[in-house]
Design a protein around this motif. Structure first.
Motif, PDB file in Angstrom:
ATOM      1  N   GLY A  87      57.604  25.411 -42.162  1.00 17.92           N
ATOM      2  CA  GLY A  87      59.173  24.460 -42.781  1.00 17.92           C
ATOM      3  C   GLY A  87      60.130  26.103 -41.989  1.00 17.92           C
ATOM      4  O   GLY A  87      59.002  26.353 -41.879  1.00 17.92           O
ATOM      5  N   THR A  88      61.066  25.416 -42.600  1.00 18.40           N
ATOM      6  CA  THR A  88      62.333  26.516 -41.824  1.00 18.40           C
ATOM      7  C   THR A  88      63.142  26.664 -43.104  1.00 18.40           C
ATOM      8  O   THR A  88      63.627  26.034 -43.852  1.00 18.40           O
ATOM      9  N   SER A  89      63.833  27.672 -42.518  1.00 17.41           N
ATOM     10  CA  SER A  89      64.675  28.266 -43.826  1.00 17.41           C
ATOM     11  C   SER A  89      66.071  29.138 -42.733  1.00 17.41           C
ATOM     12  O   SER A  89      65.204  29.945 -42.521  1.00 17.41           O
ATOM     13  N   SER A  90      67.639  29.020 -43.356  1.00 21.18           N
ATOM     14  CA  SER A  90      68.015  30.113 -43.074  1.00 21.18           C
ATOM     15  C   SER A  90      69.173  30.680 -43.790  1.00 21.18           C
ATOM     16  O   SER A  90      69.554  30.803 -44.587  1.00 21.18           O
ATOM     17  N   LEU A  91      70.124  31.660 -43.458  1.00 21.16           N
ATOM     18  CA  LEU A  91      70.687  31.835 -43.850  1.00 21.16           C
ATOM     19  C   LEU A  91      72.281  33.003 -42.723  1.00 21.16           C
ATOM     20  O   LEU A  91      71.516  32.676 -41.839  1.00 21.16           O
ATOM     21  N   ALA A  92      72.993  32.128 -43.193  1.00 20.12           N
ATOM     22  CA  ALA A  92      74.461  32.180 -41.940  1.00 20.12           C
ATOM     23  C   ALA A  92      75.385  31.897 -42.206  1.00 20.12           C
ATOM     24  O   ALA A  92      75.364  31.407 -43.443  1.00 20.12           O
ATOM     25  N   GLN A 102      75.988  31.205 -46.291  1.00 24.07           N
ATOM     26  CA  GLN A 102      74.727  30.505 -46.600  1.00 24.07           C
ATOM     27  C   GLN A 102      73.845  30.680 -46.921  1.00 24.07           C
ATOM     28  O   GLN A 102      72.628  30.752 -45.114  1.00 24.07           O
ATOM     29  N   LEU A 103      73.299  30.217 -47.235  1.00 21.15           N
ATOM     30  CA  LEU A 103      70.899  29.655 -47.664  1.00 21.15           C
ATOM     31  C   LEU A 103      71.376  27.954 -47.297  1.00 21.15           C
ATOM     32  O   LEU A 103      71.779  27.225 -47.936  1.00 21.15           O
ATOM     33  N   GLY A 104      70.311  28.215 -46.292  1.00 15.00           N
ATOM     34  CA  GLY A 104      70.483  26.199 -45.644  1.00 15.00           C
ATOM     35  C   GLY A 104      69.812  26.620 -44.770  1.00 15.00           C
ATOM     36  O   GLY A 104      68.409  27.151 -44.001  1.00 15.00           O
ATOM     37  N   TRP A 105      69.761  24.679 -43.814  1.00 17.99           N
ATOM     38  CA  TRP A 105      68.926  24.497 -42.797  1.00 17.99           C
ATOM     39  C   TRP A 105      67.971  24.996 -42.915  1.00 17.99           C
ATOM     40  O   TRP A 105      66.610  24.645 -42.480  1.00 17.99           O
ATOM     41  N   THR A 106      67.068  24.087 -44.521  1.00 11.51           N
ATOM     42  CA  THR A 106      66.008  24.114 -45.079  1.00 11.51           C
ATOM     43  C   THR A 106      65.355  22.976 -45.105  1.00 11.51           C
ATOM     44  O   THR A 106      65.599  21.652 -45.461  1.00 11.51           O
ATOM     45  N   ALA A 107      63.469  22.881 -44.616  1.00 14.83           N
ATOM     46  CA  ALA A 107      62.862  21.298 -44.513  1.00 14.83           C
ATOM     47  C   ALA A 107      61.405  21.671 -44.850  1.00 14.83           C
ATOM     48  O   ALA A 107      61.380  23.335 -43.877  1.00 14.83           O
ATOM     49  N   TYR A 108      60.489  21.570 -45.310  1.00 19.50           N
ATOM     50  CA  TYR A 108      59.376  21.653 -45.566  1.00 19.50           C
ATOM     51  C   TYR A 108      58.776  20.534 -45.249  1.00 19.50           C
ATOM     52  O   TYR A 108      59.196  19.651 -45.398  1.00 19.50           O
TER      53      TYR A 108
END
Length: 215
Positions: A87-92, A102-108
């Motif tokens: 998966g992936t996740s971001s701090l942006a 924002q903590l997001g763009w998250t998927a597994y």
């Protein structure tokens, strides 16, 4: 504490390792999340945003992820899938003036829904952001994605409200966004709760009813 821009780093936990997302990791990420189940909840603009072929997924990823900020690949460390990107996740959206991000763009990958992956990813990324002096971290989801909203609430995010007609989905319809946040003064309690959940995962082969967040 004055906020500074969090630096790219490898963040290692008990169940996952977060690595800065790079173009060479996109084939592995494609294998993990380019499936209808992931996009059905609103990820990437919803079902119409899914690009199942690698070329289309790569083109989509080049504009979807915030490459100039902190996107991460999530690599599994335990179990039969150890070593694979799941998966992936971001701090942006980091704003040093307001000490927010924002903590997001998250998927597994669906195969890790219901495991410790989401809990530990959130623990590592929130810790990384608050260590850099952030005072407020937002976490968002499509208002219709009840699984994601339950997961965010379950890990300690405080519901702030619905931002109506916030952005277009891939099919042209408008998305309402549910907004949650964690403040720096709330972080010790949130961190303790996440750590306790990870302890339970460790004692139950890494699975509970927790579902992967798809923002």
């Amino acid at each position: 504490m004055t906020a500074v821009r969090p630096l790219p780093a490898v963040l290692t936990g008990r169940f996952v390792r977060l690595e800065p997302l790079t173009a060479d990791l996109l084939p592995a990420l494609h294998r993990a999340i380019a499936v209808p189940e992931v996009f059905a909840g609103g990820y990437g603009g919803g079902p119409a945003g899914l690009r199942e072929d690698l070329r289309g997924f790569t083109e989509w990823a080049r504009t979807f992820y915030r490459w100039n900020e902190l996107p991460f690949a999530v690599r599994l460390l335990t179990g039969s899938g150890a070593g694979f990107v799941v998966g992936t996740s971001s701090l942006a959206d980091l704003d040093l003036r307001t000490e927010s991000a924002q903590l997001g763009w998250t998927a597994y990958a669906p195969s890790v829904w219901g495991t410790a992956v989401n809990v530990e990813t959130k623990l590592l990324l929130l810790g990384h952001a608050f260590a850099a002096g952030c005072g407020r971290i937002t976490i968002q989801a499509d208002s219709r994605n009840e699984r994601s909203r339950a997961a965010i609430s379950g890990m300690g995010g405080v519901f702030e409200g619905i931002r109506r007609r916030d952005r277009r989905r891939a099919d042209g319809s408008w998305r309402d966004t549910a907004v949650y946040s964690v403040l720096a003064e709330e972080w010790p309690q949130v961190r303790s709760g996440l750590e306790q959940r990870l302890d339970r995962f460790a004692g139950s082969a890494g699975r509970t009813e927790e579902q992967g967040t798809l923002e």
